[in-house]
Design a protein around this motif. Structure first.
Motif, PDB file in Angstrom:
ATOM      1  N   ARG A 167       0.845  -1.192   0.000  1.00 10.84           N
ATOM      2  CA  ARG A 167       0.000   0.000   0.000  1.00 10.84           C
ATOM      3  C   ARG A 167       0.881   1.243   0.000  1.00 10.84           C
ATOM      4  O   ARG A 167       2.028   1.207   0.468  1.00 10.84           O
ATOM      5  CB  ARG A 167      -0.954   0.009   1.194  1.00 10.84           C
ATOM      6  CG  ARG A 167      -0.348   0.336   2.541  1.00 10.84           C
ATOM      7  CD  ARG A 167      -1.386   0.131   3.650  1.00 10.84           C
ATOM      8  NE  ARG A 167      -1.020   0.767   4.908  1.00 10.84           N
ATOM      9  CZ  ARG A 167      -0.160   0.273   5.787  1.00 10.84           C
ATOM     10  NH1 ARG A 167       0.457  -0.867   5.531  1.00 10.84           N
ATOM     11  NH2 ARG A 167       0.100   0.913   6.912  1.00 10.84           N
ATOM     12  N   LYS A 247     -12.244   3.972   3.679  1.00 12.56           N
ATOM     13  CA  LYS A 247     -10.966   4.576   3.296  1.00 12.56           C
ATOM     14  C   LYS A 247      -9.961   4.452   4.443  1.00 12.56           C
ATOM     15  O   LYS A 247      -8.765   4.214   4.213  1.00 12.56           O
ATOM     16  CB  LYS A 247     -11.153   6.048   2.927  1.00 12.56           C
ATOM     17  CG  LYS A 247      -9.872   6.680   2.375  1.00 12.56           C
ATOM     18  CD  LYS A 247     -10.122   8.067   1.815  1.00 12.56           C
ATOM     19  CE  LYS A 247      -8.827   8.641   1.234  1.00 12.56           C
ATOM     20  NZ  LYS A 247      -9.048   9.991   0.656  1.00 12.56           N
ATOM     21  N   ASP A 250      -8.335   1.138   4.362  1.00 15.85           N
ATOM     22  CA  ASP A 250      -7.289   1.084   3.327  1.00 15.85           C
ATOM     23  C   ASP A 250      -6.011   1.755   3.805  1.00 15.85           C
ATOM     24  O   ASP A 250      -4.905   1.242   3.582  1.00 15.85           O
ATOM     25  CB  ASP A 250      -7.779   1.769   2.042  1.00 15.85           C
ATOM     26  CG  ASP A 250      -8.846   0.954   1.324  1.00 15.85           C
ATOM     27  OD1 ASP A 250      -8.913  -0.263   1.565  1.00 15.85           O
ATOM     28  OD2 ASP A 250      -9.612   1.539   0.540  1.00 15.85           O
ATOM     29  N   SER A 255      -7.466  -5.711   6.135  1.00 14.66           N
ATOM     30  CA  SER A 255      -8.203  -6.487   5.143  1.00 14.66           C
ATOM     31  C   SER A 255      -9.703  -6.469   5.438  1.00 14.66           C
ATOM     32  O   SER A 255     -10.523  -6.663   4.548  1.00 14.66           O
ATOM     33  CB  SER A 255      -7.715  -7.939   5.130  1.00 14.66           C
ATOM     34  OG  SER A 255      -6.345  -7.994   4.803  1.00 14.66           O
TER      35      SER A 255
END
Length: 282
Positions: A167, A247, A250, A255
């Protein structure tokens, strides 16, 4: 039925398996601590389901561990049994109802955080002040501090690869400027910014210890001061401002939104205020 006996060689093989499975260093350390404690508890006795159940009860009654800590130990032991192909030894976890609120004694508030930063800077401890700001301003894990490099500060972003997931984390402009100023002062021209005097990356234990040393000067309870609480504070403040849990999940690298939901538990005091506002006692 063949009896199972746990050996030091099997534990070493399990450790290698965890590394190959790309578990985080913190997870590996935690799992091996549980497995070794179980090994000592057995004291040469065979591994049976009854023995594992007794170990679980021992952790609760003698060890006095919380249900979540017991379940974490059981996760390690069950993972070991899967690795050794001993499915008959696996046991169920304790059933724990989701908590609605967090213990206020472990809740790090924004005022606590600001006092810690002030105490660090007034004591000339710029490095730990900047480490805390970096974790709290981005929501990264303490194990991800190594991804904060000179190049990342220059680009305003860093790519984190952990737990099989990749990420990208954006770094606030003000943080980038402080990181680059600190790196220049320390004569760090590339690579990781947060290094020890010997040039090695700062570890979790060192960061925690340096934070603890600020507690008295900052007048903050030591029980509230540990690196992961900075990540919790980021999550809490982000959600209060933007109300976007998807969001936020994330950003945190979760997960499941259920994991993120745990981060957003209010304190018992705040939960009580919410109940009072319902005005259902006439």
């Amino acid at each position: 039925m063949e009896q199972h006996y746990l050996t030091g060689e099997q534990i070493a093989a399990f450790a290698s398996h965890l590394v190959r499975a790309e578990r985080t260093p913190a997870t590996i350390e935690k799992y091996l601590r549980s497995v070794r404690a179980f090994f000592l508890y057995l004291d040469g006795r065979p591994v049976t389901k009854d023995a594992v159940v007794a170990w679980k009860e021992h952790l609760q009654s003698v060890g006095g561990y919380s249900p979540s800590t017991v379940n974490a130990s059981m996760a390690a032991i069950n993972d070991l049994f899967t690795f050794l192909s001993w499915p008959d030894c696996r046991i169920h976890y304790l059933k724990v109802q989701h908590r609605l609120f967090r213990d206020a004694g472990q809740e790090l508030g924004r005022e606590d955080y600001e006092r810690l930063i002030t105490a660090a800077r007034e004591s000339g401890r710029e490095r730990i002040a900047l480490v805390m700001e970096t974790i709290c301003a981005t929501g990264i894990r303490v194990s991800e501090v190594r991804y904060i490099t000179v190049e990342a500060a220059q680009e305003g972003r860093t790519t984190i690869s952990l737990k099989g997931k990749i990420r990208t984390i954006l770094l606030p402009g003000k943080l980038c400027r402080r990181l680059l100023k600190y790196a220049k002062k320390q004569k760090i021209t590339s690579g990781e910014i947060f290094l020890t005097k010997g040039g090695k990356p700062m570890g979790r234990c060192q960061i925690w210890a340096e934070m603890q040393r600020l507690c008295q000067k900052a007048d903050v309870e030591p029980s509230k001061v540990f690196p992961h609480n900075l990540r919790h504070l980021f999550a809490t403040i982000y959600y209060r401002v933007y109300k976007d849990i998807a969001k936020l999940a994330d950003i945190l690298g979760h997960s499941s939104i259920e994991t993120t939901r745990i981060y957003l538990m209010t304190t018992g005091q705040e939960h009580r205020r919410q109940l009072e506002r319902l005005q259902l006692v006439l």
